[in-house]
Structures are given as structure tokens and as C-alpha cells.
Design a protein around this motif. Sequence first.
Motif, PDB file in Angstrom:
ATOM      1  N   PRO A   1       3.340  -5.232   2.697  1.00  0.00           N
ATOM      2  CA  PRO A   1       3.204  -5.645   1.296  1.00  0.00           C
ATOM      3  C   PRO A   1       1.898  -5.187   0.657  1.00  0.00           C
ATOM      4  CG  PRO A   1       4.207  -7.412   2.554  1.00  0.00           C
ATOM      5  CD  PRO A   1       3.796  -6.355   3.551  1.00  0.00           C
ATOM      6  N   ALA A   2       0.827  -5.145   1.449  1.00  0.00           N
ATOM      7  CA  ALA A   2      -0.451  -4.655   0.911  1.00  0.00           C
ATOM      8  C   ALA A   2      -0.352  -3.175   0.568  1.00  0.00           C
ATOM      9  CB  ALA A   2      -1.569  -4.893   1.924  1.00  0.00           C
ATOM     10  N   ASP A   3       0.348  -2.401   1.397  1.00  0.00           N
ATOM     11  CA  ASP A   3       0.550  -0.988   1.097  1.00  0.00           C
ATOM     12  C   ASP A   3       1.351  -0.805  -0.192  1.00  0.00           C
ATOM     13  OD1 ASP A   3      -0.752  -0.162   3.461  1.00  0.00           O
ATOM     14  OD2 ASP A   3       1.113  -0.291   4.616  1.00  0.00           O
ATOM     15  N   VAL A   4       2.369  -1.639  -0.352  1.00  0.00           N
ATOM     16  CA  VAL A   4       3.184  -1.577  -1.565  1.00  0.00           C
ATOM     17  C   VAL A   4       2.326  -1.884  -2.780  1.00  0.00           C
ATOM     18  CG1 VAL A   4       5.134  -2.592  -2.809  1.00  0.00           C
ATOM     19  CG2 VAL A   4       5.317  -2.114  -0.350  1.00  0.00           C
ATOM     20  N   ARG A   5       1.475  -2.874  -2.664  1.00  0.00           N
ATOM     21  CA  ARG A   5       0.603  -3.231  -3.784  1.00  0.00           C
ATOM     22  C   ARG A   5      -0.299  -2.063  -4.161  1.00  0.00           C
ATOM     23  NH1 ARG A   5      -1.341  -7.816  -6.308  1.00  0.00           N
ATOM     24  NH2 ARG A   5      -3.517  -7.742  -6.989  1.00  0.00           N
ATOM     25  N   GLU A   6      -0.827  -1.353  -3.174  1.00  0.00           N
ATOM     26  CA  GLU A   6      -1.682  -0.209  -3.463  1.00  0.00           C
ATOM     27  C   GLU A   6      -0.890   0.935  -4.089  1.00  0.00           C
ATOM     28  OE1 GLU A   6      -5.040  -0.007  -3.516  1.00  0.00           O
ATOM     29  OE2 GLU A   6      -4.648  -2.156  -3.319  1.00  0.00           O
ATOM     30  N   GLU A   7       0.353   1.126  -3.649  1.00  0.00           N
ATOM     31  CA  GLU A   7       1.208   2.125  -4.270  1.00  0.00           C
ATOM     32  C   GLU A   7       1.460   1.781  -5.733  1.00  0.00           C
ATOM     33  OE1 GLU A   7       4.302   5.247  -4.627  1.00  0.00           O
ATOM     34  OE2 GLU A   7       2.373   4.968  -3.630  1.00  0.00           O
ATOM     35  N   VAL A   8       1.739   0.523  -6.010  1.00  0.00           N
ATOM     36  CA  VAL A   8       1.951   0.090  -7.385  1.00  0.00           C
ATOM     37  C   VAL A   8       0.686   0.308  -8.207  1.00  0.00           C
ATOM     38  CG1 VAL A   8       2.339  -1.943  -8.837  1.00  0.00           C
ATOM     39  CG2 VAL A   8       3.791  -1.538  -6.827  1.00  0.00           C
ATOM     40  N   ARG A   9      -0.451  -0.041  -7.631  1.00  0.00           N
ATOM     41  CA  ARG A   9      -1.727   0.142  -8.341  1.00  0.00           C
ATOM     42  C   ARG A   9      -1.935   1.619  -8.700  1.00  0.00           C
ATOM     43  NH1 ARG A   9      -6.232  -3.027  -8.173  1.00  0.00           N
ATOM     44  NH2 ARG A   9      -5.501  -4.089  -6.281  1.00  0.00           N
TER      45      ARG A   9
END
Length: 387
Positions: free
Chosen positions: A333-341
Motif C-alpha cells: 500500500p505504501a508503494d501504491v501511495r507513492e505511485e499515486v503521488r
Amino acid sequence: MPRAEMKPRERVMAALNLQEPDRVPLDLAQAGGDGITIIAYQNLLKHLGLPPREIKVESRLAQSAHVDEDVLRRFRIDTRRIDLGAPDGTGDTWLDDKTYRDEWGVVRTRPESSYYYDLVGSPLAEDATISAIRSYPWPDPFDPGRYRGLRERARALHEGTDYATVLQVNCAFFLRCAELRGWENWYVDLLANKKFACALMDRYLDIRLAIAGRALEECAEYVDIVFVSSDDLGMIDRPILKPELFREMVLPRIQRTFQFFENRTPAKRFFHSDGAVYPLIADLIDAGMEALNPIQVNAAGMGDTAKLKAEFGDRLAFWGAIDTGTVLPSGSPADVREEVRRRIRDLAPGGGYVLCSVHNIQPEVPPENVVAMFDSGYELGQYPLKL
């Protein structure tokens, strides 16, 4: 200072008009190629603790799910789709429990080891003649089943809700003709039997545009966005056709399609194409494209979304870009958040970005990552951006 909160329709249309809304709009399964497969949806419902329900199939070919209203609201989705009905005449016909023939005569089957249906029967494979096109039993574009209740459904969405409405009248023709002829035959046609290839594309497109025109007669005033086409023009490393052949054989018919809609509705023109389409983007914009989906960031030329924004962002809205190749299925989920960012930072300044996944969310994507994508999109996408 945060912007005053907009209604979803205002938000989406501001973004598509290349203006900054209050936040980046979010989409799930309401435009084209941005949905969720049935298995992933089952996992998501369980993860969210939502009541069990019978899952409706949105697309048999893509094995995608119809996303229910409670899920759309949970993720603050700003769009809602308007679908045509099934024809009263010949639609899909099951040949056995895993094989069906669609209304165009194309046959598909699902192998035991696959989630998806493979092309196994191309009705024009053996006859590449103009007479075969003329005598073929084409679907009836004016079959009343397609339009029954359409106006009422569109009006209810547009007048009874604040969501941006997307009319599903997909007028893709290029790859659909490949299905009618068979893949190898079709690519030979484009080079060695051009008169036939042009006639087949034109006949197919005539029918699709007739369907779209009839649908717009019913509901044009209730439509904000038109899903114009899902013709995939790119592979992972390059366009399917050399740009010169694309411009000769395919682009004039894409121009015709965009012009058809521009003449009939002020709705925004949404175009879906997977793959490495960077060399074609300027042509598609000149033809009339206003929003491009899915921005397949793991394809050649598509990953540098800051470059795409700098080069095309004054003329084009971007719709998608959250990586389904690696990040969503394999990241945390943290990786996904960084992708979204990253994608918001690259694509959202000045407006012009609607956030969703690249392609349908596949069965192996953990539901936690779906939640992280939309919740992070909502949190990080607030204007003025602070990334």
C-alpha cells in the motif's frame, strides 16, 4: 487555502477543460478500460466488509464486474456510465458452456487455464472480397433493444445526481476488423489488400456510428463525456502499426469518428488505447481527441508522465496512469501511495488529470492496494497541490 468543494460533475468537467478543480477526479469502471475483474471485485467486497451480493458481469470478454453504487460512493468516484441495452435480435449466442458467438459473428472460447476468452472463429477469414462485405449479415444498428429506456436512464443520472455521465458507444473499428478477419489475415490485408481493408473498416464503422448517432438522438443533452473508442494502437514496446501506415489506413477513420461526435454533441471525447502510443498522440489530438486513457506507464515512451504533461498537457487531459504492471499487483500500500503521488505530481498541475488504474484491476491485485489507490488519490489530489 483549499478550494471550495465542487460537485463531481463540476470537478470532472473542470479537469477535462484543463482547469484546476478542487481535487483530482477519481474513476472506477465508468469510462473504458478502467474497471475491475470479477475475482478482484469479490476480494474487494470482502475486504471492505460490504454485504454479499450477486456480482453482475460488465464485460464477458474482459471478465470485469459491474461496480455497485455503494462501492463507487465508498471511493468517492466522480463518474457514472450510461450503457445501451442488448439488441432484441441476435446478440451473443452460446455454442457450449465456454464458447460463444457475438452479434458480429466472432467466436470466442475460454480455456480451462484462463480467466479470459480467446478468439477462435473469424467469420470473414476465408473471403477477403468486397462482395463478402456486401453480403455479410451485419447487425442491425437500429434494433430497438439497444435504446429501450436509454433516455430515461441518462436523464435520471444527469438530473437526479451530480456525477459526470459517460455514454458508452465504443466505436472502435481497427481491432474489431482484425477479429472478423483473423489477426494474421488482417495485418496482411493492411499491406497487400488495402482496398478490401478500407472497405471493411468503413462498413464496420458505419454501423458503430449509426448506433452512436441513434443513442445521441435519445440522450445527447444528458451526456458529459462520450467513450469514443477502445482501439488499442500500441504494443508494450511500439505502436502496432508503423506511424506511416497508421496515418494512411487508420487515422482518417479516427478523424471521421471524432468529427462525427463533434458535430452532434459538446460532450468531451474520450479515447482509450493501450500500449506505446507516444508517437501517435499528436495525431490523435489533431484528429479531435480530448482525453486519453489509460496512459500505460510500463509501455515504451509512456512512463515519463511529466514529459507527457509538458508536451501535450495544454491540449489533452490524461485519464489513468496508476501502474497495473508492477505496483498494484506486487507493491505494498505504501508503494501504491507513492505511485499515486508521482502521477498526480506529474499530470495534475493546471488540471487535466482523472485518476484511475491502467487497465482493469486484475485478479492478483490485493484489495488493500485498491483502497490505497483511491484513498491516496483523494488525499493527495487536493488543490492547491502540495506534493
